[in-house]
Design an enzyme around this catalytic site. Structure first.
Site, PDB file in Angstrom:
ATOM      1  N   VAL A  41       0.587  -1.202   0.446  1.00 13.48           N
ATOM      2  CA  VAL A  41      -0.018  -0.127  -0.376  1.00 13.48           C
ATOM      3  C   VAL A  41       0.624   1.100   0.043  1.00 13.48           C
ATOM      4  O   VAL A  41       2.137   1.494   0.727  1.00 13.48           O
ATOM      5  CB  VAL A  41      -0.674   0.193   1.229  1.00 13.48           C
ATOM      6  CG1 VAL A  41      -2.003   0.736   1.203  1.00 13.48           C
ATOM      7  CG2 VAL A  41      -1.994  -1.288   1.433  1.00 13.48           C
ATOM      8  N   LYS A  42       0.645   2.306  -1.357  1.00  6.76           N
ATOM      9  CA  LYS A  42       1.599   3.417  -0.938  1.00  6.76           C
ATOM     10  C   LYS A  42       0.698   4.244  -0.770  1.00  6.76           C
ATOM     11  O   LYS A  42      -0.333   4.978  -0.685  1.00  6.76           O
ATOM     12  CB  LYS A  42       1.816   3.515  -2.591  1.00  6.76           C
ATOM     13  CG  LYS A  42       3.100   4.582  -3.395  1.00  6.76           C
ATOM     14  CD  LYS A  42       2.961   4.860  -4.557  1.00  6.76           C
ATOM     15  CE  LYS A  42       3.789   5.473  -4.605  1.00  6.76           C
ATOM     16  NZ  LYS A  42       3.967   5.486  -6.417  1.00  6.76           N
ATOM     17  N   ILE A  43       1.558   5.200   0.695  1.00 10.50           N
ATOM     18  CA  ILE A  43       0.976   6.942   1.164  1.00 10.50           C
ATOM     19  C   ILE A  43       1.698   7.107   1.632  1.00 10.50           C
ATOM     20  O   ILE A  43       2.405   7.272   1.204  1.00 10.50           O
ATOM     21  CB  ILE A  43       1.174   5.659   3.168  1.00 10.50           C
ATOM     22  CG1 ILE A  43       0.696   4.112   3.074  1.00 10.50           C
ATOM     23  CG2 ILE A  43       0.167   6.942   3.909  1.00 10.50           C
ATOM     24  CD1 ILE A  43      -0.529   4.212   3.672  1.00 10.50           C
TER      25      ILE A  43
END
Ligand code: E4P
Length: 222
Positions: free
Chosen positions: A86-88
């Site tokens: 998950v890219k945050i």
């Protein structure tokens, strides 16, 4: 150094995978939009398709900027495939979300890193990857590669397991410099990866080998 491809284009991902040197994929909302992938169902289906092509990690970026919404969106993305990371974005809400996901065993890639301080905070929160943007720093006359070096040093000093994923890599020299510095991963478009293969002496050398072979193998006149 791991090679990730920075695209949402399935043909490019397939081509890199078939070369046998692909370790993963990074995407972002701009890259998804470039491929015309819109609407939640299509976006989710597209990530699934990417995961079916590549065996390594696939970074899927959240669109939400509020903590609770990032958690919901990130959990849905993580459920798609075990290789989804998950890219945050690097924001205060994002750091809280990284901490939450790290405690839940969901891997994260903290994106839009432009300083060593941001990378340090993301690592402390438990990010699996940090993505410093080399090319975008170079674009504003700031040494992007110096930032990679600084972050690698800091993570080595304290034994952080967070991987340095050099992003916004634009050309083959960026890739070589990342490898010299010791970045764990670099992500680049297919064109930059393929440019690594080129050398004029390889082309002329091969042409000479083939010409000599042909001359030596001319049919003998009776
Ligand atoms: C990183 O994950 C980003 O998607 C990407 O590398 C940004 O690259 P750009 O600066 O070429 O858009």
């Amino acid at each position: 150094m791991k090679f990730f491809i920075d695209t949402a284009n399935l043909a490019d991902i397939r081509e890199a995978q078939e070369m046998g040197i692909l370790d993963g994929v990074t995407t972002n909302p701009s890259l998804m939009a470039k491929e015309g992938i819109t609407g939640k169902d299509n976006v989710m289906r597209h990530y699934k398709q990417i995961c079916e092509i590549v065996e390594g990690d696939v970074s899927a970026e959240v669109i939400s900027i509020k903590y609770e919404e990032m958690i919901k969106e990130g959990e849905e993305l993580a459920e798609l495939d075990e290789n989804i990371v998950v890219k945050i974005p690097m924001t205060a809400e994002g750091v809280k979300a990284i901490k939450y996901f790290s405690e839940k065993g969901i891997r994260t890639n903290c994106t839009l890193i432009f300083s060593a301080g941001q990378a340090l905070v993301a690592a402390k929160a438990g990010a699996s990857y940090v993505s410093p943007f080399v090319g975008r720093l170079d674009d504003i006359s700031t040494d992007g590669m110096a930032l990679i070096e600084q972050i690698v040093t800091i993570f080595t000093n304290y034994g952080y397991t967070t991987e340095v994923l050099a992003a916004s890599v634009r050309h083959p020299m960026h890739i070589i410099q990342c490898a010299e510095i010791g970045a764990d991963v670099m992500t680049a478009p297919l064109s930059a990866i393929k440019a690594l293969l080129n050398h004029p002496l390889t082309d002329s050398g091969l042409a000479k080998f083939l010409a000599d072979h042909e001359k030596a193998n001319l049919p003998v006149k009776q």
